[in-house]
Design an enzyme around this catalytic site. Sequence first.
Site, mmCIF file in Angstrom:
data_model
loop_
_atom_site.group_PDB
_atom_site.id
_atom_site.type_symbol
_atom_site.label_atom_id
_atom_site.label_comp_id
_atom_site.label_asym_id
_atom_site.label_seq_id
_atom_site.Cartn_x
_atom_site.Cartn_y
_atom_site.Cartn_z
ATOM 1 N N GLY A 180 0.729 -1.144 -0.086
ATOM 2 C CA GLY A 180 0.133 -0.110 -0.156
ATOM 3 C C GLY A 180 0.692 1.357 -0.120
ATOM 4 O O GLY A 180 1.259 1.782 1.186
ATOM 5 N N GLU A 206 14.007 -5.314 -5.309
ATOM 6 C CA GLU A 206 12.875 -5.476 -6.009
ATOM 7 C C GLU A 206 13.415 -4.891 -7.612
ATOM 8 O O GLU A 206 12.520 -5.038 -8.477
ATOM 9 C CB GLU A 206 12.200 -4.371 -5.502
#
Lengths: 384, 353
Positions: free
Chosen positions: A132, A251
């Site tokens: 989020g 990532e």
Amino acid sequence: MRQLQLPAFEFTEKQKEFRKEVRSFLQAEKQKGTFDTHADSWLSGYSKEFSKKIGAKGWIGITFPKEYGGQARSTIDRYIITEELLAFGAPVASHWFADRQSGPLILKFGTEEQKKFFIPKIVKGECYFSIGLSEPNSGSDLASLKTTAEKVDGGWIVNGMKTWTSGAHHSHYMITLCRTSQQDPKNRHGGMSQLIIDLKSDGVTIRPIQFLTGEHHFNEVFLENVFVPDNRVVGEVGNGWAQGLTELAFERSGPERILSTFPLLEEAIRLLKEKEDHRGLMEASKLVSRMWALRNMSIGIAALLEEKKDVNLAAALVKDLGNSFEQSVAELIRLLLPAMPSKHAEDVYARMLAESILHGPGFTIRGGTTEILRGIVGKGVISA
Amino acid sequence: MNEMKSFIEDTVGKILRDLSTKEQRERFEEGEWASSLWKTIQESGLTLLGIAEEKGGGGGDYEDVFAILRVVGKHAAPVPLAEVIYANQFLAAHEGEVEDKLRVVHFAEESSSVHSPYKLINVPYGRYIDEVIVIRQEDHQASYSIVNALVCEIEKNDNLAAEPRDSLTFSNLGETKKLDLSFKEALEDYKKFLALSRVAMMTGAMESVLALSIFYSKERQQFGRPLHKFQAIQHHLTAMAGEVAAAYATLAVASASYLSDLEKEQIAMAKIELSANANVVAKAAHQLHAGIGMTYEHELHHFTRRLWAWREEGGNETYWADQLASLYQAREETIWESITHVKGEEAHAGSTV
């Protein structure tokens, strides 16, 4: 410039054996019809059954400590699993973020209770996380986010809205970056915290945002007076920004920034060989060369991460170059093997061509836009 | 990186920083041979690198050779070090011992080199070399002759970077010796070495182009700010940094594969990559430097012209893509199997089975 010098890494025989094991498993599953190969499967291929199978093999959270159900294996072994899953275009979206980001975050900053509660479930492929971060008015300028968590007795009351939340409709939890104190103009990155929100909580509403293909990967997540108990704060209150940054190199430099459209390239080369199209193979070999070079960079970074080295600059470069490469595959291949691309085509080539074109715009936006990455690198090389 | 390699790189870096200066390169372009630079390179044993000590060489392995050639490219040194190293190794392999001379090999592919008077085209540094080893096709075998370059008639020519690529004409081949290889095999061996040399040298040149661009974007002010404050400039810097990082990784992996089973495919991919991206770097740097980068006075062109020249040498993208296409066609393996060096058991990853 030392920061750009990446080492050559050679997989050991043991690691090659492991790759073979993963590949044989995937081959068998594919032949059984467990899954079909799709381009960009890590964002759009949801399958709880498949995630559980991968979990049962011990291949989710393979680097996590044994006491929480992990295998305590190296990041190189994780790299191998990730690569094979992507090369097969297997449906890995359900557990993707938990394996890549949320699990490592909890292990690094979480409490013992959080580790014992979440990690064993993540590892089994039964517990999925969403991230989020973005909000309607905070895209690239993430630090301007408005979602707040207000301290109350025993926990926090969260109000706000998150958007572009991949997989929220499948996930159990969302690690939510929110403001736990007023924004200080002198320290824009302070005052934020990471809270684990149970997506079944009262006050959570998840609404689909249809992707341009009509598919449902993204969501808006509305948070209205959502209670989050104290024991679901990750790490230190106020340190959320810094905590979130620590995993970025993983990532950004992973194989998913290079291989999203690889299944299309492999299929195209198979067809070109069938047609004995020498010219076409020549053009395709240039894409293979690029992929090989970017993969060498990405593996070099993985090797340095294993040694706990700082590779943020090179990692941002892999994402920038890798995403452009992923987009370029469809753009070249469509000229070599003309077809009518369609998501509904029975022909695998025409279907993957459609997937690669239609998912293309997302590659250079998700996980940090190209423009933001180039700003980071541009400033980084100046101060290096 | 191993310590020995980094020690050699640092040592050569120091020599070239002092001797391969902008002024030295300019004098070279005006027709003056870089004699003190070459003498220092010879005295440091670099020309005999990769040759065993008992054959008169300086030891070291090929990873050292390519590591040094990267530094040569970084300093745009106006010397034919890659070509001389190869020629010396060729002699060491076929004659036993080598005397250190300024020599290059030349493969007689052009029709003008079949009959006397023999004319060899594009001989690197032809006007400065002592001898040229001419490799010719005789029947199906390759043969070589050592020709004294000092008695050849020279027609000057150069590549985009003003590096000499001269024509040499002579009437007598002298003694001819047979090789145990076909002409094609011998040529392929040289092509691979030359391609990887250029990969190394282009990596070094890209590195310098990036360094010059970083320097200039800090130094130059426009609209009251240094250039690097502008996003458009940051994007140019990133484009260059990306290719530099990719080039390093490419060079590291390809040079580690040299002389292994993987060398041909990896060198092919490496040369395609560097050649294809040479102009990504050159173009961004020229755009960033704008007017000053177009002048002879600024040294940017010493590196960008070399990038443009070297992308053609040792085979360009088309040459190596042709090789790769034939390789793909000839084998059953999928791309993924060949990239990962692991064969699957039954059908293949990504296939439609």
